[in-house]
Every structure is written in structure tokens, then in C-alpha cells.
Scaffold this motif. Structure first.
Motif, PDB file in Angstrom:
ATOM      1  N   ALA A  78     -18.578   3.435 -19.007  1.00 36.54           N
ATOM      2  CA  ALA A  78     -19.589   4.465 -19.281  1.00 36.54           C
ATOM      3  C   ALA A  78     -19.485   4.977 -20.714  1.00 36.54           C
ATOM      4  CB  ALA A  78     -19.457   5.611 -18.277  1.00 36.54           C
ATOM      5  N   ASP A  79     -18.299   4.925 -21.302  1.00 34.82           N
ATOM      6  CA  ASP A  79     -18.136   5.357 -22.685  1.00 34.82           C
ATOM      7  C   ASP A  79     -19.001   4.533 -23.637  1.00 34.82           C
ATOM      8  OD1 ASP A  79     -16.113   7.393 -22.293  1.00 34.82           O
ATOM      9  OD2 ASP A  79     -14.727   5.765 -21.851  1.00 34.82           O
ATOM     10  N   THR A  80     -19.288   3.296 -23.272  1.00 30.12           N
ATOM     11  CA  THR A  80     -20.149   2.466 -24.106  1.00 30.12           C
ATOM     12  C   THR A  80     -21.546   3.067 -24.161  1.00 30.12           C
ATOM     13  OG1 THR A  80     -18.876   0.515 -23.491  1.00 30.12           O
ATOM     14  CG2 THR A  80     -21.041   0.133 -24.459  1.00 30.12           C
ATOM     15  N   PHE A  81     -22.044   3.507 -23.026  1.00 32.58           N
ATOM     16  CA  PHE A  81     -23.373   4.130 -22.971  1.00 32.58           C
ATOM     17  C   PHE A  81     -23.396   5.403 -23.803  1.00 32.58           C
ATOM     18  CE2 PHE A  81     -26.483   6.979 -21.045  1.00 32.58           C
ATOM     19  CZ  PHE A  81     -27.620   6.198 -21.084  1.00 32.58           C
ATOM     20  N   VAL A  82     -22.376   6.219 -23.652  1.00 35.76           N
ATOM     21  CA  VAL A  82     -22.332   7.526 -24.317  1.00 35.76           C
ATOM     22  C   VAL A  82     -22.042   7.399 -25.812  1.00 35.76           C
ATOM     23  CG1 VAL A  82     -21.067   9.722 -24.410  1.00 35.76           C
ATOM     24  CG2 VAL A  82     -21.634   8.689 -22.201  1.00 35.76           C
ATOM     25  N   MET A  97     -24.003  -6.600 -22.972  1.00 40.81           N
ATOM     26  CA  MET A  97     -23.037  -5.987 -22.067  1.00 40.81           C
ATOM     27  C   MET A  97     -22.709  -6.973 -20.957  1.00 40.81           C
ATOM     28  SD  MET A  97     -21.148  -3.632 -20.729  1.00 40.81           S
ATOM     29  CE  MET A  97     -21.467  -2.262 -21.825  1.00 40.81           C
ATOM     30  N   PHE A  98     -21.441  -7.247 -20.780  1.00 38.74           N
ATOM     31  CA  PHE A  98     -20.978  -8.047 -19.658  1.00 38.74           C
ATOM     32  C   PHE A  98     -20.386  -7.083 -18.634  1.00 38.74           C
ATOM     33  CE2 PHE A  98     -20.858 -10.969 -23.258  1.00 38.74           C
ATOM     34  CZ  PHE A  98     -21.601 -12.023 -22.744  1.00 38.74           C
ATOM     35  N   ALA A  99     -21.238  -6.628 -17.735  1.00 41.98           N
ATOM     36  CA  ALA A  99     -20.840  -5.644 -16.730  1.00 41.98           C
ATOM     37  C   ALA A  99     -20.355  -6.352 -15.468  1.00 41.98           C
ATOM     38  CB  ALA A  99     -22.018  -4.742 -16.398  1.00 41.98           C
ATOM     39  N   VAL A 104     -20.657  -1.602 -10.452  1.00 44.15           N
ATOM     40  CA  VAL A 104     -21.625  -0.702 -11.093  1.00 44.15           C
ATOM     41  C   VAL A 104     -21.517   0.690 -10.468  1.00 44.15           C
ATOM     42  CG1 VAL A 104     -24.089  -0.243 -11.453  1.00 44.15           C
ATOM     43  CG2 VAL A 104     -23.190  -2.570 -11.726  1.00 44.15           C
ATOM     44  N   GLY A 105     -21.347   1.691 -11.325  1.00 46.26           N
ATOM     45  CA  GLY A 105     -21.240   3.068 -10.875  1.00 46.26           C
ATOM     46  C   GLY A 105     -19.879   3.439 -10.310  1.00 46.26           C
ATOM     47  N   ALA A 106     -18.953   2.514 -10.318  1.00 43.27           N
ATOM     48  CA  ALA A 106     -17.610   2.771  -9.782  1.00 43.27           C
ATOM     49  C   ALA A 106     -16.661   3.059 -10.951  1.00 43.27           C
ATOM     50  CB  ALA A 106     -17.141   1.575  -8.951  1.00 43.27           C
ATOM     51  N   THR A 123     -23.524   3.371 -14.508  1.00 40.76           N
ATOM     52  CA  THR A 123     -24.372   3.314 -13.315  1.00 40.76           C
ATOM     53  C   THR A 123     -25.503   2.322 -13.592  1.00 40.76           C
ATOM     54  OG1 THR A 123     -25.812   5.049 -14.141  1.00 40.76           O
ATOM     55  CG2 THR A 123     -23.895   5.757 -12.831  1.00 40.76           C
ATOM     56  N   ALA A 124     -26.255   1.981 -12.567  1.00 41.83           N
ATOM     57  CA  ALA A 124     -27.380   1.057 -12.739  1.00 41.83           C
ATOM     58  C   ALA A 124     -28.400   1.590 -13.771  1.00 41.83           C
ATOM     59  CB  ALA A 124     -28.030   0.763 -11.394  1.00 41.83           C
ATOM     60  N   PRO A 125     -28.794   2.875 -13.697  1.00 43.83           N
ATOM     61  CA  PRO A 125     -29.743   3.362 -14.714  1.00 43.83           C
ATOM     62  C   PRO A 125     -29.182   3.286 -16.138  1.00 43.83           C
ATOM     63  CG  PRO A 125     -29.726   4.860 -12.848  1.00 43.83           C
ATOM     64  CD  PRO A 125     -28.592   3.882 -12.639  1.00 43.83           C
ATOM     65  N   GLN A 126     -27.890   3.517 -16.302  1.00 47.37           N
ATOM     66  CA  GLN A 126     -27.302   3.414 -17.641  1.00 47.37           C
ATOM     67  C   GLN A 126     -27.347   1.974 -18.136  1.00 47.37           C
ATOM     68  OE1 GLN A 126     -23.520   5.271 -16.661  1.00 47.37           O
ATOM     69  NE2 GLN A 126     -24.031   7.029 -17.957  1.00 47.37           N
ATOM     70  N   LEU A 127     -27.046   1.040 -17.247  1.00 43.28           N
ATOM     71  CA  LEU A 127     -27.120  -0.373 -17.657  1.00 43.28           C
ATOM     72  C   LEU A 127     -28.539  -0.735 -18.027  1.00 43.28           C
ATOM     73  CD1 LEU A 127     -24.736  -2.035 -15.090  1.00 43.28           C
ATOM     74  CD2 LEU A 127     -24.462  -2.035 -17.558  1.00 43.28           C
TER      75      LEU A 127
END
Length: 127
Positions: A78-82, A97-99, A104-106, A123-127
Motif C-alpha cells: 500500500a505504501d506504493t500507492f501512497v 505493479m506485480f501484485a 489483494v487488500g491483505a 486494495t483492489a481500488p488502489q490497484l
């Protein structure tokens, strides 16, 4: 591809945040350092590729650009998104992004089970 093989440098990041322990420091790039990396790439006029462009070059659909760089992120922290996404947008840098699709979301339980600090994944919306 010609006899001279073109190269693409792939910059791989995991966590764009301050390390929470000495153990995870090797997986972290501070937000300030990440910003400096991306600012340098943008100002240097580096050819920045998305992974689909690399696939096109490998398949011969486009030529290999000289001295190109691709930016990637592993695991989907999540730090990548932020911390990273605003910088990528600011400098118009494509990234991949290789998620972990089943996480996801965990959280990073595969790491925290080995003593690393717990960190949330996107989370899915962030991805």
C-alpha cells in the motif's frame, strides 16, 4: 534484434516507505530517495518504458530504444500507492505493479511470519 543486443534497465522496488526494522531496510526505498530517483530519470531525458513496450520489442513489433529504463514494483504494498504513485504521476513515468492476486487488500503475512514488520497490501481500488 540486431547482433548488438540492446539493454533495458529495470528498476525494481518493493516498499516505498521508511523501513520499520533493520531486517526490512533492504526492501525499502524512502519516499525522498524514490522522488530523487524519478526526478533524475525525468530530467535526464531517459526513455522510460512500460512493460508492454518491452514485450513489443522482444516480439519485434517495435525497435529497441537505446538506454531505456522500466520501473516496476513487487508485491503490491500500500505504501506504493501512497508514496510512489503521486511521484510517478508528477513525472509522467510509466510503471508496472506485480501484485499478489490472492493477497489483494491483505497484508504481508509471508514476511511477517519470518519476523518482518506487518505492512498492508493494496486494495483492489488502489490497484
Amino acid at each position: 534484434m540486431s547482433a548488438t543486443m540492446a539493454r533495458v534497465a529495470i528498476l525494481m522496488y518493493h516498499i516505498v516507505a521508511e523501513p520499520l526494522s533493520a531486517q526490512e531496510a533492504r526492501y525499502c526505498c524512502t519516499p525522498e530517495r524514490f522522488e530523487a530517483h524519478m526526478r533524475h530519470l525525468a530530467r535526464a531525458g531517459t526513455k522510460l518504458l512500460a512493460m508492454d513496450e518491452i514485450a513489443d520489442a522482444l516480439d519485434g513489433r517495435i525497435g529497441w530504444p537505446a538506454d531505456a529504463v522500466a520501473v516496476t514494483f513487487d508485491d503490491g504494498f500500500a505504501d506504493t500507492f501512497v508514496n510512489a504513485l503521486p511521484v510517478l504521476v508528477r513525472y509522467r513515468i510509466p510503471a508496472t505493479m506485480f501484485a499478489l492476486s490472492d493477497r489483494v487488500g491483505a497484508g504481508n503475512d509471508w514476511m511477517s511470519a519470518r519476523g518482518f514488520p506487518e505492512r498492508p497490501l493494496m486494495t483492489a481500488p488502489q490497484l
